[in-house]
Each structure stands twice: as C-alpha cells, then as structure tokens.
Design a protein around this motif. Structure first.
Motif, short mmCIF file in Angstrom:
data_model
loop_
_atom_site.label_atom_id
_atom_site.label_comp_id
_atom_site.label_asym_id
_atom_site.label_seq_id
_atom_site.Cartn_x
_atom_site.Cartn_y
_atom_site.Cartn_z
N GLN A 123 58.25 28.68 22.90
CA GLN A 123 58.74 29.85 22.19
C GLN A 123 59.90 29.49 21.26
O GLN A 123 59.96 29.93 20.10
N ALA A 124 60.81 28.66 21.76
CA ALA A 124 61.97 28.27 20.97
C ALA A 124 61.55 27.52 19.71
O ALA A 124 62.11 27.72 18.63
N TYR A 125 60.55 26.66 19.84
CA TYR A 125 60.13 25.82 18.72
C TYR A 125 59.32 26.60 17.69
O TYR A 125 59.63 26.57 16.49
N PHE A 126 58.30 27.30 18.14
CA PHE A 126 57.36 27.91 17.20
C PHE A 126 57.76 29.30 16.72
O PHE A 126 57.34 29.74 15.65
N ILE A 127 58.56 30.00 17.50
CA ILE A 127 58.89 31.38 17.15
C ILE A 127 60.34 31.54 16.72
O ILE A 127 60.65 32.32 15.81
N GLU A 128 61.25 30.80 17.34
CA GLU A 128 62.67 31.00 17.10
C GLU A 128 63.30 29.96 16.18
O GLU A 128 64.47 30.08 15.81
N GLY A 129 62.56 28.93 15.80
CA GLY A 129 63.07 27.93 14.88
C GLY A 129 64.21 27.10 15.43
O GLY A 129 65.10 26.65 14.67
N LYS A 130 64.21 26.85 16.73
CA LYS A 130 65.28 26.06 17.34
C LYS A 130 64.94 24.57 17.30
O LYS A 130 63.76 24.19 17.29
N ILE A 131 65.97 23.75 17.29
CA ILE A 131 65.79 22.29 17.29
C ILE A 131 65.72 21.83 18.74
O ILE A 131 66.74 21.72 19.42
N ILE A 132 64.53 21.57 19.22
CA ILE A 132 64.36 21.29 20.64
C ILE A 132 64.59 19.82 21.01
O ILE A 132 64.22 19.40 22.11
N SER A 133 65.23 19.08 20.11
CA SER A 133 65.70 17.74 20.47
C SER A 133 67.22 17.76 20.70
O SER A 133 67.77 16.82 21.28
N ASP A 134 67.86 18.81 20.26
CA ASP A 134 69.32 18.94 20.39
C ASP A 134 69.68 19.24 21.84
O ASP A 134 69.20 20.22 22.42
N HIS A 135 70.54 18.42 22.42
CA HIS A 135 70.84 18.55 23.84
C HIS A 135 71.55 19.85 24.17
O HIS A 135 71.31 20.45 25.23
N ASP A 136 72.43 20.30 23.30
CA ASP A 136 73.11 21.57 23.56
C ASP A 136 72.12 22.74 23.55
O ASP A 136 72.19 23.65 24.38
N THR A 137 71.20 22.69 22.60
CA THR A 137 70.16 23.72 22.53
C THR A 137 69.29 23.69 23.78
O THR A 137 68.98 24.74 24.36
N LEU A 138 68.90 22.51 24.19
CA LEU A 138 68.06 22.37 25.38
C LEU A 138 68.78 22.87 26.62
O LEU A 138 68.18 23.53 27.48
N ALA A 139 70.06 22.57 26.72
CA ALA A 139 70.84 23.02 27.88
C ALA A 139 70.91 24.54 27.93
O ALA A 139 70.82 25.14 29.01
N GLU A 140 71.06 25.14 26.76
CA GLU A 140 71.11 26.60 26.70
C GLU A 140 69.78 27.22 27.10
O GLU A 140 69.72 28.19 27.86
N LEU A 141 68.68 26.65 26.59
CA LEU A 141 67.35 27.14 26.94
C LEU A 141 67.10 26.98 28.44
O LEU A 141 66.52 27.87 29.08
#
Length: 239
Positions: A123-141
């Motif tokens: 969902q984060a990648y295809f719908i929300e445009g998040k960078i799913i390699s970023d560790h801070d982003t991944l931690a939040e998810l």
C-alpha cells in the motif's frame, strides 16, 4: 492447505494478484484451513535506492518504448488494480530497491505480522508514494502494524534477515520461478501470475478435492459369500 507466495513489493501484479487471491479465498468454503506465507523475490536486486527518472521513463527504457507508450501500459495496470479496489498512483510512485523491505517483512514474520507488514508495504509503495527503502519510513510503517519501532531500527541498521531473504530467492530459483507473483500450493501445485479470482477459486477447489478425496473400497469377494452383522442384526445362514 499451505499457499506460499513469491512476490516483490515493487511488482504491481503482485499486489493485484494478492487481492484476486483474497477474493477467491472469500468464496472458498475451506478458507479457514488455508495458511498463506509470503516469500521474498526481488525483480532487480541491483535497483538503486533513488533515481531521477519516473516510473514511465524507467519502463520506457527497460522495454524500448516511448514514454507515451509506457504511460499507456501503466494505465492498463492502474485499470486492472482499480477492478480489485486498489487505487495505484503511478505519478507519485518512488522506484527504489526493495531489499530492506523484504528484510523487514521477514522480521515481521517472527512476530506473527507477516501478512500485515506485506499489505502495508504494498500500500505504501503503490498507493501512497512512499520510499520503501528508507529506514525511517520502514520503521514508521512497521510501527503502524504493531512492531516495536526501535527494534525495527536496530534490525534495519544491521544485516539481520539478509540471508533469509537471499535463501528464499535461491529457493525460488530452485523451483523454477522466473516471474512473480508465483503461488505454490502444498508444495505440489503452482500458479503463475495474477490470475482472475475464478481461476484461483477453481484451482483451490480442485486441489482441495484432490487432496481430500476418499476412494471407495472395492469389494473383492463374491456377493453373499460371507455373513456379516450390522446395526440391524446379524445375517442368518441359510442353506
């Protein structure tokens, strides 16, 4: 029934295939007896963490087409996703490497949250445009699905679960997996691609019947050649 699914978080058909399987399972009478396990697969392990190209330009370069043709191809994917309730946003999609995301998913698996983490990453990648390699982003998810944020930061800052990811990718190769999504059922049957829900449902029903069918006993003695007892009483031998 065990369904192992090899997929990548940057694969648009993997998310579509996931939804189509879920639709099929909602109509499968034995869905409570189905266990789903998500396995790691990177479409391109060499993908960089960031790029100055958008997804249309990347697709155009990869397949030797114009950007306009790539946009049309991507629109076809967007339309397919919409049919199963997924609103892809390719204009804001951030192409990136998915290795850390796969490591995170394997960590989530140890906490019983693999399915939730897989859904959240897609969902984060295809719908929300998040960078799913970023560790801070991944931690939040990860924290959103119930994982400890600080623990996730420690995991991502190390090499933990790297070998598990690579091992699952080698396993895919040994099974002959060349594209994803790829579904392996009971280690005996395989379904390749984001099939229509009816195809999934027909396949599940067929496998369930095959795995649970009871062959009728064949009577090898002549009729009435032996006496028996039943709930109604015993046969009386007659000359």
């Amino acid at each position: 029934m065990k369904i192992e699914i090899w997929s990548d978080f940057a694969c648009p058909f993997c998310y579509i295939g996931k939804r189509r399987l879920e639709i099929a399972l909602n109509n499968f009478p034995h869905k409570d007896n189905v266990k789903i396990i998500y396995k790691s697969f990177e479409l391109d392990p060499n993908t960089s963490l960031s790029t100055d190209k958008n997804i249309h330009e990347i697709i155009a370069g990869k397949y030797g087409m114009s950007v306009e043709e790539a946009q049309q191809a991507n629109q076809n994917i967007i339309d397919q996703a919409k049919e199963v309730g997924l609103n892809y946003d390719f204009e804001n999609l951030k192409p990136t490497n998915t290795f850390s995301a796969h490591r995170l998913a394997k960590f989530a698996e140890t906490k019983g949250l693999l399915a939730e983490m897989t859904e959240r990453l897609l969902q984060a990648y295809f719908i929300e445009g998040k960078i799913i390699s970023d560790h801070d982003t991944l931690a939040e998810l990860a924290s959103e699905v119930g994982l400890d944020k600080e623990e996730v930061v420690d995991v991502l800052g190390s090499n933990q679960y790297s070998e598990i990811v690579r091992g699952e990718e080698r396993e895919a190769s040994s099974l002959g997996v060349q594209g994803v999504p790829f579904f392996v059922i009971n280690r005996k049957y395989a379904v390749s691609g984001a099939q229509h829900p009816k195809v999934f449902l027909d396949t599940l029903n067929k496998i369930w019947e095959e795995e649970n069918k009871k062959s009728p006993l064949q009577t090898l003695t002549p009729d009435n050649s032996g006496t028996t007892c039943s709930t109604d009483g015993c046969e009386i031998p007659r000359k």
